[in-house]
Design a protein around this motif. Structure first.
Motif, short mmCIF file in Angstrom:
data_model
loop_
_atom_site.label_atom_id
_atom_site.label_comp_id
_atom_site.label_asym_id
_atom_site.label_seq_id
_atom_site.Cartn_x
_atom_site.Cartn_y
_atom_site.Cartn_z
N ARG A 2 -110.01 24.06 -53.63
CA ARG A 2 -108.80 24.66 -54.17
C ARG A 2 -107.65 23.66 -54.06
N LEU A 3 -106.97 23.41 -55.19
CA LEU A 3 -105.75 22.62 -55.19
C LEU A 3 -104.65 23.52 -54.64
N ILE A 4 -104.05 23.12 -53.49
CA ILE A 4 -103.07 24.00 -52.84
C ILE A 4 -101.66 23.42 -52.76
N GLY A 5 -101.49 22.15 -53.14
CA GLY A 5 -100.14 21.59 -53.07
C GLY A 5 -100.14 20.10 -53.35
N GLY A 6 -99.03 19.49 -52.98
CA GLY A 6 -98.88 18.06 -53.17
C GLY A 6 -97.44 17.64 -53.02
N ASP A 7 -97.19 16.40 -53.37
CA ASP A 7 -95.82 15.91 -53.43
C ASP A 7 -95.71 14.90 -54.55
N PHE A 8 -94.47 14.57 -54.91
CA PHE A 8 -94.17 13.70 -56.05
C PHE A 8 -92.92 12.92 -55.67
N GLU A 9 -92.99 11.60 -55.77
CA GLU A 9 -91.89 10.72 -55.33
C GLU A 9 -90.51 11.13 -55.85
N LYS A 10 -90.45 11.68 -57.04
CA LYS A 10 -89.16 11.93 -57.67
C LYS A 10 -88.80 13.41 -57.73
N SER A 11 -89.39 14.22 -56.83
CA SER A 11 -89.00 15.63 -56.75
C SER A 11 -89.00 16.07 -55.29
N LYS A 12 -88.32 17.16 -55.04
CA LYS A 12 -88.22 17.66 -53.66
C LYS A 12 -89.42 18.50 -53.25
N ARG A 13 -90.12 19.10 -54.25
CA ARG A 13 -91.32 19.87 -53.91
C ARG A 13 -92.23 19.99 -55.13
N VAL A 14 -93.47 20.37 -54.85
CA VAL A 14 -94.48 20.54 -55.90
C VAL A 14 -95.09 21.93 -55.75
N GLU A 15 -95.27 22.61 -56.87
CA GLU A 15 -95.93 23.92 -56.89
C GLU A 15 -97.07 23.87 -57.89
N ILE A 16 -98.07 24.73 -57.70
CA ILE A 16 -99.18 24.87 -58.63
C ILE A 16 -98.85 26.04 -59.54
N HIS A 17 -98.87 25.83 -60.87
CA HIS A 17 -98.45 26.85 -61.83
C HIS A 17 -99.52 27.12 -62.89
N GLU A 18 -99.34 28.27 -63.53
CA GLU A 18 -100.16 28.65 -64.67
C GLU A 18 -99.23 29.17 -65.76
N MET A 19 -99.50 28.78 -67.00
CA MET A 19 -98.82 29.39 -68.15
C MET A 19 -99.87 30.17 -68.89
N ALA A 20 -99.54 31.40 -69.28
CA ALA A 20 -100.49 32.25 -69.99
C ALA A 20 -99.73 33.24 -70.86
N MET A 21 -100.40 33.75 -71.87
CA MET A 21 -99.82 34.77 -72.74
C MET A 21 -99.91 36.13 -72.04
N ALA A 22 -98.80 36.86 -72.04
CA ALA A 22 -98.77 38.22 -71.47
C ALA A 22 -97.95 39.08 -72.44
N GLY A 23 -98.61 39.99 -73.12
CA GLY A 23 -97.91 40.86 -74.07
C GLY A 23 -97.28 40.09 -75.21
N GLY A 24 -97.92 39.02 -75.67
CA GLY A 24 -97.39 38.22 -76.77
C GLY A 24 -96.31 37.23 -76.36
N VAL A 25 -96.04 37.12 -75.06
CA VAL A 25 -95.01 36.21 -74.57
C VAL A 25 -95.64 35.21 -73.61
N MET A 26 -95.32 33.94 -73.78
CA MET A 26 -95.81 32.91 -72.87
C MET A 26 -95.02 33.00 -71.57
N LYS A 27 -95.74 33.16 -70.46
CA LYS A 27 -95.09 33.27 -69.15
C LYS A 27 -95.67 32.23 -68.21
N MET A 28 -94.79 31.73 -67.35
CA MET A 28 -95.21 30.77 -66.34
C MET A 28 -95.06 31.43 -64.98
N ARG A 29 -96.08 31.18 -64.11
CA ARG A 29 -95.99 31.72 -62.77
C ARG A 29 -96.62 30.75 -61.79
N GLU A 30 -96.10 30.79 -60.57
CA GLU A 30 -96.68 30.00 -59.49
C GLU A 30 -97.99 30.66 -59.04
#
Length: 166
Positions: A62-90
Motif C-alpha cells: 500500500r502506498l501510504i505517503g511520501g514527500d516532495f522537495e518543493k511542497s510541505k506535504r504529500v497526500e494520496i488522492h483519487e479523482m472519480a465521477m460521483a453523480g455526474g461530477v468529478m470529485k477529488m478525495r484523499e
C-alpha cells in the motif's frame, strides 16, 4: 569505418535511453515507472504526481505517503465521477497495489498530491521526492516536470499496456 560509426551511434542511443529512464525506482517487489508532474502557474499551491507502480511480489502493498522537495506535504488522492461530477478525495488509508498487478497514477484518476508548494514547478526540472509503502518502506524518486497541460507523460506510449486495477 561505417561499422564503427554504426556501433558508436548504437552505443550513444543506448546510453541516452538509460539516462532518460534513470529516474525509475524499485523498492522490494515494487517498481515505480517514470514519476512525473506538470509545470504549474506562478502562485499555484498544489500539483499532482503521476507514475505506474507495479507489484511483482506475491503479497499486496500500500502506498501510504511520501514527500516532495518543493511542497510541505504529500497526500494520496483519487479523482472519480460521483453523480455526474468529478470529485477529488484523499485516500486516508493509502492506495493498495495488489500482488502481480500495476496501478497507474494519472491525471483524472489516482495521484499523489503535492500540497502547499514552496515554488513554481517548471518544465524540464527534475524534482526529488520519496514514496512510502506500508511493507516495502521508503524509496527515493525523481519527478520529471512536463508541460502544464500534459495528460500523459512524454516518456512514451509504452505505458499504454498498464492496466488500472482499482
Amino acid at each position: 569505418m561505417t561499422n564503427t560509426r554504426s556501433l558508436l551511434a548504437a552505443a550513444a542511443l543506448v546510453a541516452s535511453a538509460t539516462v532518460a529512464l534513470a529516474h525509475d525506482a524499485k523498492v522490494g517487489a515494487l517498481a515505480i515507472d517514470h514519476p512525473w508532474t506538470r509545470a504549474t502557474p506562478t502562485g499555484a499551491r498544489v500539483a499532482g504526481g503521476f507514475m505506474v507502480i507495479t507489484n511483482k511480489g506475491t503479497t499486496a502493498d500500500r502506498l501510504i505517503g511520501g514527500d516532495f522537495e518543493k511542497s510541505k506535504r504529500v497526500e494520496i488522492h483519487e479523482m472519480a465521477m460521483a453523480g455526474g461530477v468529478m470529485k477529488m478525495r484523499e485516500l486516508p488509508k493509502g492506495l493498495e497495489i495488489k500482488a502481480g498487478e500495476s496501478v497507474t497514477l494519472k491525471p483524472g484518476s489516482y495521484h499523489v498530491m503535492f500540497m502547499d508548494l514552496t515554488q513554481q514547478l517548471k518544465k524540464g526540472d527534475q524534482i526529488k521526492g520519496t514514496l512510502v509503502f506500508e511493507k516495502a518502506g521508503k524509496v527515493e524518486v525523481t519527478y520529471k516536470v512536463e508541460d502544464m497541460g500534459t495528460r500523459a507523460s512524454s516518456h512514451g506510449a509504452g505505458h499504454g499496456g498498464h492496466n488500472m486495477k482499482h
